[in-house]
Motif scaffolding. Structure first.
Motif, mmCIF file in Angstrom:
data_model
loop_
_atom_site.group_PDB
_atom_site.id
_atom_site.type_symbol
_atom_site.label_atom_id
_atom_site.label_comp_id
_atom_site.label_asym_id
_atom_site.label_seq_id
_atom_site.Cartn_x
_atom_site.Cartn_y
_atom_site.Cartn_z
ATOM 1 N N MET A 1 45.337 27.783 38.418
ATOM 2 C CA MET A 1 45.675 29.189 38.469
ATOM 3 C C MET A 1 44.594 29.976 37.733
ATOM 4 O O MET A 1 44.255 29.658 36.599
ATOM 5 C CB MET A 1 47.039 29.429 37.819
ATOM 6 N N PRO A 2 44.044 31.016 38.366
ATOM 7 C CA PRO A 2 42.982 31.781 37.719
ATOM 8 C C PRO A 2 43.500 32.621 36.553
ATOM 9 O O PRO A 2 44.640 33.071 36.552
ATOM 10 C CB PRO A 2 42.458 32.688 38.837
ATOM 11 N N THR A 3 42.638 32.793 35.569
ATOM 12 C CA THR A 3 42.946 33.664 34.446
ATOM 13 C C THR A 3 42.369 35.037 34.748
ATOM 14 O O THR A 3 41.173 35.173 34.979
ATOM 15 C CB THR A 3 42.330 33.109 33.152
ATOM 16 N N LEU A 4 43.236 36.048 34.744
ATOM 17 C CA LEU A 4 42.806 37.399 35.074
ATOM 18 C C LEU A 4 42.768 38.269 33.827
ATOM 19 O O LEU A 4 43.597 38.126 32.941
ATOM 20 C CB LEU A 4 43.774 38.028 36.088
ATOM 21 N N THR A 5 41.799 39.177 33.822
ATOM 22 C CA THR A 5 41.756 40.161 32.743
ATOM 23 C C THR A 5 42.858 41.190 32.998
ATOM 24 O O THR A 5 43.400 41.296 34.109
ATOM 25 C CB THR A 5 40.402 40.894 32.695
ATOM 26 N N LYS A 6 43.163 41.968 31.982
ATOM 27 C CA LYS A 6 44.177 43.012 32.123
ATOM 28 C C LYS A 6 43.773 44.002 33.218
ATOM 29 O O LYS A 6 44.594 44.424 34.024
ATOM 30 C CB LYS A 6 44.370 43.738 30.786
ATOM 31 N N LYS A 7 42.506 44.377 33.245
ATOM 32 C CA LYS A 7 42.016 45.325 34.250
ATOM 33 C C LYS A 7 42.102 44.718 35.652
ATOM 34 O O LYS A 7 42.485 45.405 36.602
ATOM 35 C CB LYS A 7 40.576 45.743 33.927
ATOM 36 N N GLU A 8 41.763 43.440 35.800
ATOM 37 C CA GLU A 8 41.881 42.782 37.106
ATOM 38 C C GLU A 8 43.333 42.762 37.572
ATOM 39 O O GLU A 8 43.616 43.007 38.742
ATOM 40 C CB GLU A 8 41.320 41.357 37.047
ATOM 41 N N GLN A 9 44.244 42.494 36.645
ATOM 42 C CA GLN A 9 45.669 42.487 36.996
ATOM 43 C C GLN A 9 46.111 43.868 37.462
ATOM 44 O O GLN A 9 46.828 43.997 38.453
ATOM 45 C CB GLN A 9 46.514 42.055 35.790
ATOM 46 N N GLU A 10 45.656 44.886 36.743
ATOM 47 C CA GLU A 10 46.024 46.251 37.079
ATOM 48 C C GLU A 10 45.491 46.643 38.464
ATOM 49 O O GLU A 10 46.207 47.213 39.280
ATOM 50 C CB GLU A 10 45.474 47.191 36.009
ATOM 51 N N ILE A 11 44.249 46.309 38.723
ATOM 52 C CA ILE A 11 43.647 46.618 40.014
ATOM 53 C C ILE A 11 44.340 45.844 41.126
ATOM 54 O O ILE A 11 44.606 46.387 42.208
ATOM 55 C CB ILE A 11 42.131 46.333 39.972
ATOM 56 N N LEU A 12 44.668 44.607 40.869
ATOM 57 C CA LEU A 12 45.373 43.793 41.856
ATOM 58 C C LEU A 12 46.732 44.399 42.197
ATOM 59 O O LEU A 12 47.139 44.424 43.358
ATOM 60 C CB LEU A 12 45.530 42.373 41.316
ATOM 61 N N GLU A 13 47.425 44.906 41.194
ATOM 62 C CA GLU A 13 48.719 45.553 41.427
ATOM 63 C C GLU A 13 48.564 46.770 42.337
ATOM 64 O O GLU A 13 49.362 46.978 43.242
ATOM 65 C CB GLU A 13 49.357 45.973 40.097
ATOM 66 N N TRP A 14 47.548 47.593 42.069
ATOM 67 C CA TRP A 14 47.335 48.768 42.905
ATOM 68 C C TRP A 14 46.952 48.367 44.325
ATOM 69 O O TRP A 14 47.382 49.003 45.292
ATOM 70 C CB TRP A 14 46.292 49.699 42.290
ATOM 71 N N CYS A 15 46.153 47.306 44.449
ATOM 72 C CA CYS A 15 45.803 46.806 45.786
ATOM 73 C C CYS A 15 47.049 46.332 46.527
ATOM 74 O O CYS A 15 47.213 46.597 47.722
ATOM 75 C CB CYS A 15 44.820 45.640 45.684
ATOM 76 N N ALA A 16 47.924 45.667 45.811
ATOM 77 C CA ALA A 16 49.163 45.177 46.419
ATOM 78 C C ALA A 16 50.035 46.333 46.892
ATOM 79 O O ALA A 16 50.825 46.178 47.830
ATOM 80 C CB ALA A 16 49.928 44.310 45.420
ATOM 81 N N ARG A 17 49.873 47.480 46.283
ATOM 82 C CA ARG A 17 50.631 48.675 46.678
ATOM 83 C C ARG A 17 49.910 49.461 47.774
ATOM 84 O O ARG A 17 50.311 50.558 48.130
ATOM 85 C CB ARG A 17 50.906 49.556 45.466
ATOM 86 N N LYS A 19 46.666 50.636 47.816
ATOM 87 C CA LYS A 19 45.661 51.624 47.428
ATOM 88 C C LYS A 19 44.254 51.128 47.757
ATOM 89 O O LYS A 19 43.943 49.947 47.652
ATOM 90 C CB LYS A 19 45.739 51.936 45.930
ATOM 91 N N THR A 20 43.393 52.051 48.153
ATOM 92 C CA THR A 20 41.991 51.735 48.405
ATOM 93 C C THR A 20 41.225 51.730 47.088
ATOM 94 O O THR A 20 41.727 52.213 46.061
ATOM 95 C CB THR A 20 41.355 52.786 49.335
ATOM 96 N N SER A 21 40.006 51.248 47.129
ATOM 97 C CA SER A 21 39.171 51.262 45.918
ATOM 98 C C SER A 21 38.959 52.687 45.426
ATOM 99 O O SER A 21 38.991 52.945 44.220
ATOM 100 C CB SER A 21 37.820 50.603 46.196
ATOM 101 N N ALA A 22 38.761 53.627 46.337
ATOM 102 C CA ALA A 22 38.564 55.018 45.947
ATOM 103 C C ALA A 22 39.814 55.577 45.270
ATOM 104 O O ALA A 22 39.720 56.286 44.256
ATOM 105 C CB ALA A 22 38.200 55.864 47.160
ATOM 106 N N GLU A 23 40.986 55.261 45.799
ATOM 107 C CA GLU A 23 42.231 55.734 45.200
ATOM 108 C C GLU A 23 42.454 55.113 43.824
ATOM 109 O O GLU A 23 42.869 55.802 42.884
ATOM 110 C CB GLU A 23 43.412 55.422 46.121
ATOM 111 N N ILE A 24 42.175 53.826 43.707
ATOM 112 C CA ILE A 24 42.338 53.141 42.421
ATOM 113 C C ILE A 24 41.376 53.736 41.391
ATOM 114 O O ILE A 24 41.740 53.936 40.235
ATOM 115 C CB ILE A 24 42.119 51.619 42.572
ATOM 116 N N ALA A 25 40.160 54.035 41.825
ATOM 117 C CA ALA A 25 39.173 54.640 40.925
ATOM 118 C C ALA A 25 39.692 55.963 40.373
ATOM 119 O O ALA A 25 39.555 56.241 39.173
ATOM 120 C CB ALA A 25 37.852 54.839 41.663
ATOM 121 N N LEU A 26 40.306 56.772 41.220
ATOM 122 C CA LEU A 26 40.869 58.045 40.758
ATOM 123 C C LEU A 26 42.032 57.822 39.797
ATOM 124 O O LEU A 26 42.135 58.487 38.766
ATOM 125 C CB LEU A 26 41.343 58.874 41.945
ATOM 126 N N ILE A 27 42.905 56.886 40.121
ATOM 127 C CA ILE A 27 44.073 56.598 39.289
ATOM 128 C C ILE A 27 43.652 56.119 37.902
ATOM 129 O O ILE A 27 44.209 56.538 36.891
ATOM 130 C CB ILE A 27 44.975 55.552 39.968
#
Length: 67
Positions: A1-17, A19-27
């Motif tokens: 199982m990969p170890t994710l940073t807090k930021k990677e986890q957060e970005i992954l959550e937004w992707c799962a919802r 969101k595009t990279s541009a939207e995540i960048a704004l958020i």
């Protein structure tokens, strides 16, 4: 199982919802380049070739907090 940073986890959550990279960048008040950098790291850690595959693998491994 990969170890994710807090930021990677957060970005992954937004992707799962859906969101595009541009939207995540704004958020997260980051550049789209930074988001794409983290997404690249996620694809490498999950050994997949797309953001969708990374999200699916994370869900399968129980790493996302989707409602």
């Amino acid at each position: 199982m990969p170890t994710l940073t807090k930021k990677e986890q957060e970005i992954l959550e937004w992707c799962a919802r859906g969101k595009t990279s541009a939207e995540i960048a704004l958020i997260l008040n980051r550049s789209e380049t930074t988001i794409n950098f983290h997404m690249s790291n996620l694809r490498t850690k999950f050994d997949v070739t797309s953001r969708h595959a990374a999200v699916l693998k994370a869900i399968k491994l129980g790493l996302t907090l989707l409602p």
